[in-house]
Design a protein around this motif. Structure first.
Motif, PDB file in Angstrom:
ATOM      1  N   PRO A 174       0.779  -1.160  -0.111  1.00 14.98           N
ATOM      2  CA  PRO A 174       0.404   0.300  -0.101  1.00 14.98           C
ATOM      3  C   PRO A 174       1.167   1.392   0.118  1.00 14.98           C
ATOM      4  CG  PRO A 174       0.066  -1.011   1.745  1.00 14.98           C
ATOM      5  CD  PRO A 174       0.274  -2.070   1.290  1.00 14.98           C
ATOM      6  N   PRO A 213      -7.141   2.536   4.409  1.00 14.52           N
ATOM      7  CA  PRO A 213      -6.899   0.340   4.625  1.00 14.52           C
ATOM      8  C   PRO A 213      -8.491   0.186   4.052  1.00 14.52           C
ATOM      9  CG  PRO A 213      -5.535   2.062   6.597  1.00 14.52           C
ATOM     10  CD  PRO A 213      -6.237   3.715   5.811  1.00 14.52           C
ATOM     11  N   ASP A 214      -8.161  -0.533   4.043  1.00 20.33           N
ATOM     12  CA  ASP A 214      -9.585  -1.420   3.578  1.00 20.33           C
ATOM     13  C   ASP A 214      -9.784  -1.506   4.872  1.00 20.33           C
ATOM     14  OD1 ASP A 214      -8.151  -1.813   1.993  1.00 20.33           O
ATOM     15  OD2 ASP A 214      -8.133  -4.450   1.051  1.00 20.33           O
ATOM     16  N   TYR A 216      -2.861   8.013   7.995  1.00 21.02           N
ATOM     17  CA  TYR A 216      -2.615   6.831   7.111  1.00 21.02           C
ATOM     18  C   TYR A 216      -1.454   6.253   6.566  1.00 21.02           C
ATOM     19  CZ  TYR A 216      -7.515   6.665   6.891  1.00 21.02           C
ATOM     20  OH  TYR A 216      -9.007   7.240   7.559  1.00 21.02           O
TER      21      TYR A 216
END
Length: 314
Positions: free
Chosen positions: A33, A39-40, A219
């Motif tokens: 990523p 983020p998922d 993130y």
């Protein structure tokens, strides 16, 4: 999916686990990523259409430009992103695809504007986006736009640009930290249409920058004030040369068109025509109808198989 299957082995230590890690790295079982990717785990709905994700019918995908998590119908396009440090064609959402293919060429090629000069009379300037997409340059408009003009150019850093506003009757207002620059269109294409097109393009570009910075901070662990990963990515010499060549070609083409020297070879102006705008609107309507049908089928399948929202693959 490969990373999740190997997770129990990768969490241990030993020669076998070291071999598995090396094989996974060589085989690229999962794309790492980027710092600006959401983020998922924090997204249960598509960021564009709001449809819930699941592992079978509606999986998670990332737009490589803005980093949002989207479903496949909302991120089915692909485009190269040299201005973001990506030379190959990659997945992008509809908004970022339009920014890269329609709006950025218009900004990079520039256009002729009248800039208020305070106590002096308004001056004509060729306003264009820099090759690395970090600032707007206001080049003096004379017989030649060359190195001498670039040395005298005024630059407006996008990091200092707070808002872009289209004011009546036809004024583009660029609000910076300490001043507001007012641009009025000149030439044959003067009017509300050009102001609206530039306002929309600059607003889209600023929006993507803001999203990336926020995602990197939340993130990606990028601290405020630190060098952006995008700035590092586009610092490669070969990519700098490619970006400069692209902008030079677009500026030369637009400057020739403004002087009435464009060759009659069927080339279209950088500002979208009415036909292009209508075609784009029809494409948006078609894609919206496609998404509507997709959501209906998705709802029927979820009801039939009793699927619950879950973790999909990015």
């Amino acid at each position: 999916r490969g990373t999740r299957l190997l997770a129990p082995q990768l969490s241990r230590t030993g020669p076998l686990q070291d071999a598995i890690r090396a094989a996974a790295k060589l085989c690229c079982v999962a794309e790492p990523p980027a710092p600006h990717w959401v983020p998922d785990s924090v997204c249960e709905l598509c960021s564009e259409c709001g449809t819930p994700f699941d592992e079978v019918l509606r999986r998670r995908h990332h737009c490589r430009a803005c980093g949002r998590v989207l479903c496949h119908p909302c991120s089915a396009r692909s485009v190269a992103l040299p201005g973001w440090g990506i030379e190959a064609a990659v997945r992008a959402c509809d908004r970022c695809h339009a920014l890269e293919t329609l709006q950025l060429p218009m900004l990079l090629g520039g256009d002729l504007w009248s800039v208020a000069g305070g106590w002096t009379r308004a001056k004509r300037r060729l306003v264009c986006l820099d090759a690395d997409q970090s600032a707007l340059s206001l080049l003096p408009w004379d017989d030649e736009v060359g190195a001498g003009a670039c040395d005298k150019a005024r630059r407006i850093e996008l990091a200092r640009l707070r808002s872009v506003e289209a004011r009546p009757p036809a004024v583009l207002a660029l609000s910076c930290e300490s001043e507001t620059v007012l641009l009025e269109p000149t030439g044959a294409q003067a009017g509300i249409r050009r102001v609206a097109a530039w306002s929309a393009a600059l607003s889209s570009l600023l929006s993507v920058y803001a999203l990336r910075r926020e995602h990197e901070r939340l993130y990606g662990g990028v601290r405020a004030g630190a060098a952006s990963p995008r700035t590092v990515a586009v610092s490669a010499p070969h990519l700098q040369r490619e970006l400069q060549a692209r902008q030079a070609a677009l500026v030369a083409k637009q400057a020739a068109a403004l002087r009435g020297e464009a060759a009659l070879d069927g080339e279209q102006p950088t500002t979208p025509s009415r036909a292009e705008i209508e075609a784009a609107r029809e494409e948006v309507e078609r894609r919206e109808e496609q998404r509507k049908r997709y959501r209906e089928v998705h709802a029927r399948m979820r009801a039939k198989y009793g699927l619950e929202g879950g973790q999909g693959q990015a």
